[in-house]
Design a protein around this motif. Structure first.
Motif, PDB file in Angstrom:
ATOM      1  N   PRO A  32      52.545  46.133 -19.744  1.00 27.27           N
ATOM      2  CA  PRO A  32      53.468  45.164 -20.443  1.00 27.27           C
ATOM      3  C   PRO A  32      52.830  44.996 -21.850  1.00 27.27           C
ATOM      4  O   PRO A  32      53.489  44.673 -23.114  1.00 27.27           O
ATOM      5  N   THR A  33      51.481  45.220 -21.972  1.00 30.66           N
ATOM      6  CA  THR A  33      51.109  44.967 -23.544  1.00 30.66           C
ATOM      7  C   THR A  33      51.483  45.938 -24.248  1.00 30.66           C
ATOM      8  O   THR A  33      51.647  45.881 -25.507  1.00 30.66           O
ATOM      9  N   ALA A  34      51.693  47.224 -23.884  1.00 32.02           N
ATOM     10  CA  ALA A  34      51.865  48.339 -24.808  1.00 32.02           C
ATOM     11  C   ALA A  34      53.386  47.950 -25.348  1.00 32.02           C
ATOM     12  O   ALA A  34      53.805  48.187 -26.426  1.00 32.02           O
ATOM     13  N   PHE A  35      54.385  47.436 -24.265  1.00 34.01           N
ATOM     14  CA  PHE A  35      55.777  47.328 -24.853  1.00 34.01           C
ATOM     15  C   PHE A  35      55.919  45.875 -25.634  1.00 34.01           C
ATOM     16  O   PHE A  35      56.708  45.812 -26.349  1.00 34.01           O
ATOM     17  N   LEU A  36      55.221  44.904 -25.221  1.00 34.40           N
ATOM     18  CA  LEU A  36      55.166  43.597 -25.625  1.00 34.40           C
ATOM     19  C   LEU A  36      54.695  43.286 -27.065  1.00 34.40           C
ATOM     20  O   LEU A  36      55.152  42.861 -28.200  1.00 34.40           O
ATOM     21  N   MET A  37      53.298  43.914 -27.170  1.00 31.36           N
ATOM     22  CA  MET A  37      52.572  43.624 -28.233  1.00 31.36           C
ATOM     23  C   MET A  37      52.577  44.747 -29.313  1.00 31.36           C
ATOM     24  O   MET A  37      52.164  44.782 -30.513  1.00 31.36           O
TER      25      MET A  37
ATOM     26  N   THR B  20      50.399  52.261 -37.240  1.00 31.85           N
ATOM     27  CA  THR B  20      49.412  51.357 -36.487  1.00 31.85           C
ATOM     28  C   THR B  20      50.089  50.924 -35.207  1.00 31.85           C
ATOM     29  O   THR B  20      49.215  51.086 -34.235  1.00 31.85           O
ATOM     30  N   GLU B  21      51.100  50.527 -34.990  1.00 30.00           N
ATOM     31  CA  GLU B  21      51.850  49.974 -33.541  1.00 30.00           C
ATOM     32  C   GLU B  21      51.896  51.073 -32.728  1.00 30.00           C
ATOM     33  O   GLU B  21      51.829  51.087 -31.601  1.00 30.00           O
ATOM     34  N   MET B  22      52.344  52.561 -33.244  1.00 25.99           N
ATOM     35  CA  MET B  22      52.625  53.621 -32.398  1.00 25.99           C
ATOM     36  C   MET B  22      51.232  54.006 -31.838  1.00 25.99           C
ATOM     37  O   MET B  22      51.028  54.302 -30.928  1.00 25.99           O
ATOM     38  N   ILE B  23      50.400  54.060 -32.736  1.00 21.75           N
ATOM     39  CA  ILE B  23      48.890  54.328 -32.268  1.00 21.75           C
ATOM     40  C   ILE B  23      48.412  53.246 -31.260  1.00 21.75           C
ATOM     41  O   ILE B  23      47.829  53.911 -30.009  1.00 21.75           O
ATOM     42  N   GLN B  24      48.511  52.206 -31.303  1.00 23.18           N
ATOM     43  CA  GLN B  24      48.137  51.210 -30.156  1.00 23.18           C
ATOM     44  C   GLN B  24      49.156  51.259 -28.972  1.00 23.18           C
ATOM     45  O   GLN B  24      48.605  51.276 -27.988  1.00 23.18           O
ATOM     46  N   PHE B  25      50.320  51.497 -29.176  1.00 24.36           N
ATOM     47  CA  PHE B  25      51.293  51.831 -27.863  1.00 24.36           C
ATOM     48  C   PHE B  25      50.728  53.115 -27.444  1.00 24.36           C
ATOM     49  O   PHE B  25      50.497  52.921 -26.198  1.00 24.36           O
ATOM     50  N   ASN B  26      50.194  54.042 -27.862  1.00 20.96           N
ATOM     51  CA  ASN B  26      50.143  55.443 -27.380  1.00 20.96           C
ATOM     52  C   ASN B  26      48.455  55.317 -26.536  1.00 20.96           C
ATOM     53  O   ASN B  26      48.450  55.598 -25.507  1.00 20.96           O
ATOM     54  N   LYS B  27      47.900  54.391 -27.165  1.00 20.36           N
ATOM     55  CA  LYS B  27      46.598  54.146 -26.702  1.00 20.36           C
ATOM     56  C   LYS B  27      46.731  53.365 -25.418  1.00 20.36           C
ATOM     57  O   LYS B  27      46.225  53.881 -24.190  1.00 20.36           O
ATOM     58  N   ASP B  28      47.449  52.369 -25.317  1.00 18.35           N
ATOM     59  CA  ASP B  28      47.846  51.636 -24.058  1.00 18.35           C
ATOM     60  C   ASP B  28      48.389  52.374 -22.961  1.00 18.35           C
ATOM     61  O   ASP B  28      48.031  52.550 -21.656  1.00 18.35           O
ATOM     62  N   VAL B  29      49.161  53.138 -23.227  1.00 17.92           N
ATOM     63  CA  VAL B  29      50.004  53.973 -22.507  1.00 17.92           C
ATOM     64  C   VAL B  29      48.936  55.086 -21.915  1.00 17.92           C
ATOM     65  O   VAL B  29      48.956  55.383 -20.753  1.00 17.92           O
TER      66      VAL B  29
ATOM     67  N   GLY C  94      41.150  47.202  -8.801  1.00 15.28           N
ATOM     68  CA  GLY C  94      40.589  46.935 -10.324  1.00 15.28           C
ATOM     69  C   GLY C  94      41.652  47.742 -10.949  1.00 15.28           C
ATOM     70  O   GLY C  94      42.154  47.305 -12.251  1.00 15.28           O
ATOM     71  N   ALA C  95      41.727  49.144 -10.814  1.00 18.44           N
ATOM     72  CA  ALA C  95      42.564  50.020 -11.483  1.00 18.44           C
ATOM     73  C   ALA C  95      44.008  49.466 -11.648  1.00 18.44           C
ATOM     74  O   ALA C  95      44.760  49.602 -12.907  1.00 18.44           O
ATOM     75  N   LEU C  96      44.560  48.893 -10.567  1.00 17.99           N
ATOM     76  CA  LEU C  96      46.034  48.580 -10.771  1.00 17.99           C
ATOM     77  C   LEU C  96      46.137  46.992 -11.506  1.00 17.99           C
ATOM     78  O   LEU C  96      46.987  47.134 -12.087  1.00 17.99           O
ATOM     79  N   LEU C  97      44.840  46.453 -11.413  1.00 17.30           N
ATOM     80  CA  LEU C  97      44.932  45.214 -12.386  1.00 17.30           C
ATOM     81  C   LEU C  97      45.072  45.590 -13.902  1.00 17.30           C
ATOM     82  O   LEU C  97      45.803  44.800 -14.675  1.00 17.30           O
ATOM     83  N   LEU C  98      44.185  46.515 -14.150  1.00 21.32           N
ATOM     84  CA  LEU C  98      44.216  47.054 -15.549  1.00 21.32           C
ATOM     85  C   LEU C  98      45.616  47.716 -15.894  1.00 21.32           C
ATOM     86  O   LEU C  98      45.984  47.284 -16.997  1.00 21.32           O
ATOM     87  N   LEU C  99      46.069  48.336 -14.990  1.00 23.96           N
ATOM     88  CA  LEU C  99      47.610  48.897 -15.094  1.00 23.96           C
ATOM     89  C   LEU C  99      48.504  47.738 -15.462  1.00 23.96           C
ATOM     90  O   LEU C  99      49.305  47.833 -16.336  1.00 23.96           O
ATOM     91  N   VAL C 100      48.380  46.671 -14.710  1.00 25.34           N
ATOM     92  CA  VAL C 100      49.317  45.461 -14.680  1.00 25.34           C
ATOM     93  C   VAL C 100      49.036  44.824 -16.286  1.00 25.34           C
ATOM     94  O   VAL C 100      49.958  44.262 -16.861  1.00 25.34           O
ATOM     95  N   PHE C 101      47.873  44.922 -16.850  1.00 25.98           N
ATOM     96  CA  PHE C 101      47.612  44.430 -18.119  1.00 25.98           C
ATOM     97  C   PHE C 101      48.056  45.283 -19.103  1.00 25.98           C
ATOM     98  O   PHE C 101      48.702  45.049 -20.195  1.00 25.98           O
TER      99      PHE C 101
END
Length: 136
Positions: free
Chosen positions: A79-84, A98-107, A69-76
């Protein structure tokens, strides 16, 4: 300490359940946003990411092959950080921030998913199953 890890799991996955619900019930609107960010096959990607978040979140929360499950979340998340949230493409300072904050949150959440992957590989207790994947 098992209870502390269980509380951490609950807090961690709460974000994913809300997002998964949006991806699976408001697919057209979310797919339109993803398409505007250049995501290929945006509707399919929106549905797939909703399923990844739901299954990964349930797995981590319940401790049913939580490592997977943790790996599934990582797989989400990665890519989301870099694409979105490609803040480096933004020219407007406010949008860039705003995008930098969201990118850093996802990472950061990807880092947490890796930490949960490791924790589940150690068979931490308060889980339904042991780890699916073996690190040793």
């Amino acid at each position: 300490m098992d209870v502390v890890l269980l509380i951490a799991r609950v807090l961690f996955v709460a974000l994913f359940f809300g997002s998964a619900l949006g991806h699976l019930t408001q697919t057209d609107g979310m797919a339109g946003y993803a398409a505007s960010k250049g995501v290929p096959m945006a509707k399919a990607a929106t549905l797939a990411s909703g399923v990844l978040m739901l299954l990964g979140g349930l797995s981590v929360l319940l401790g049913v092959w939580g490592d997977l499950g943790a790996l599934l979340l990582l797989v989400f998340l990665l890519p989301t950080a870099f694409l979105m949230h490609a803040f480096w493409r933004e020219t407007d300072p406010s949008a860039k921030q705003t995008e930098m904050i969201q990118f850093n949150k996802d990472v950061a959440l990807a880092g947490a998913a890796l930490a949960f992957f490791w924790a589940f590989s150690q068979d931490p207790g308060l889980t339904v199953t042991g780890p699916l994947l073996s690190l040793g």
